[in-house]
Design an enzyme around this catalytic site. Structure first.
Site, PDB file in Angstrom:
ATOM      1  N   HIS A 179       0.843  -1.197   0.000  1.00 51.58           N
ATOM      2  CA  HIS A 179       0.000   0.000   0.000  1.00 51.58           C
ATOM      3  C   HIS A 179       0.875   1.243   0.000  1.00 51.58           C
ATOM      4  CE1 HIS A 179       0.771  -0.552   4.281  1.00 51.58           C
ATOM      5  NE2 HIS A 179       0.286   0.655   4.540  1.00 51.58           N
ATOM      6  N   ASP A 196       5.856   4.921   5.099  1.00 52.42           N
ATOM      7  CA  ASP A 196       6.730   4.001   5.822  1.00 52.42           C
ATOM      8  C   ASP A 196       6.800   2.628   5.165  1.00 52.42           C
ATOM      9  OD1 ASP A 196       4.036   3.582   6.658  1.00 52.42           O
ATOM     10  OD2 ASP A 196       4.708   2.556   8.471  1.00 52.42           O
ATOM     11  N   HIS A 197       6.117   2.486   4.020  1.00 55.73           N
ATOM     12  CA  HIS A 197       6.180   1.260   3.224  1.00 55.73           C
ATOM     13  C   HIS A 197       6.763   1.497   1.833  1.00 55.73           C
ATOM     14  CE1 HIS A 197       3.564  -1.201   5.975  1.00 55.73           C
ATOM     15  NE2 HIS A 197       3.358   0.018   6.416  1.00 55.73           N
ATOM     16  N   ASP A 242      -0.336  -3.788   6.335  1.00 56.11           N
ATOM     17  CA  ASP A 242      -0.976  -3.297   7.552  1.00 56.11           C
ATOM     18  C   ASP A 242      -2.434  -3.737   7.640  1.00 56.11           C
ATOM     19  OD1 ASP A 242       1.387  -2.055   8.174  1.00 56.11           O
ATOM     20  OD2 ASP A 242       0.659  -0.015   7.891  1.00 56.11           O
TER      21      ASP A 242
END
Length: 257
Positions: A52, A56-57, A130
């Site tokens: 996604h 932070d990804h 997540d």
């Protein structure tokens, strides 16, 4: 084939899967730690998988692509660091000799996807970003309770041995909430003790498994009588309907201390 959760930021994991020559990384929010780890282990980065769009990804994707030439694969319907191959439900990704099925799991974000490798060595692998956490699930930033429950139900239908490779070390805080919901759940109490021991030694609590999560995760247990009772005690307007129970649990968890 080896699997390693590389710590990043305060509580993220960047998953690295490798065959001792080539590597695959999942949701690299930063690049420096990944590049250092790859160099230390003399691995060539082959593929980057993204679940996604949150920074932070994705924050390390551009630098990793530039440094290694790795291909990047991510969700069809989210803003992504271009260029990349976009995939959606029903498609698959071949990497390191494994076939990853793409599963759409909206809820945390509108276009969130997961990658599932049924034939991974040892037991199936699920990179779920997540969406599903050990003992919990992601916040609903862009989706509805019904969407997230449907996504979690889809993941819960995977084989019990499936390794759940989520991307945050939220386990102990999630389990504190889970015990508030089901204080008499013996499987949960045993899992809490095991996870506390892991963290005391600074070891990850992950990966979990689908079988474990179905026994201890309240967000996968919305039909259990004890979970329904707790939800209704917290919010009397809650009905026994699974979506209503889930919505109450998720709102409760948002403010749980």
């Amino acid at each position: 084939m080896e699997l390693f959760p590389l710590p990043a930021f305060s509580d993220n994991y960047i998953w690295i899967l490798h065959d001792h020559q080539r590597a695959l990384v999942v949701d690299p929010g930063e690049s420096d730690g990944v590049l250092a780890w790859l160099a230390q282990h003399r691995l060539q980065l082959d593929t980057i998988l993204i679940t996604h769009h949150h920074a932070d990804h994705t924050g390390g994707v551009a630098a990793l692509r530039e440094a290694t030439g790795a291909r990047v694969i991510g969700p069809a319907h989210e803003p992504m660091p271009e260029p990349l191959q976009r995939v959606s439900a029903g498609e698959h990704v071949d990497a390191l000799g494994l076939r990853f099925e793409v599963i759409e799991v909206p809820g945390h974000t509108a276009g969130h996807i997961a990658f599932y490798a049924a034939q991974a060595e040892g037991s199936p692998l699920l990179f779920c970003g997540d969406t599903l956490f050990s003992g919990g699930c992601g916040r609903l930033f862009e989706g509805t309770p019904a969407q997230m429950l449907d996504s979690l139900t889809r993941l819960a239908a995977l084989p019990a041995s499936t390794r759940v490779c989520c991307t945050h070390e939220y386990t102990l805080s999630n389990l504190k909430f889970a015990q508030a919901i089901e204080p008499d759940n013996r499987a949960l109490a045993a899992y809490v003790a095991a996870c506390q021991q892991q963290r005391a030694q600074n070891f990850p609590t992950l990966p979990s498994s689908i079988g474990m999560e179905k026994n201890i995760n309240p967000f996968l247990r919305t039909a259990e009588a004890a979970v329904v009772r707790s939800a209704q005690a917290h919010e009397p307007a809650t009905t026994p309907d699974a979506v209503s129970v889930f919505a109450t649990l998720r709102t409760w968890k948002n403010n749980f201390k």
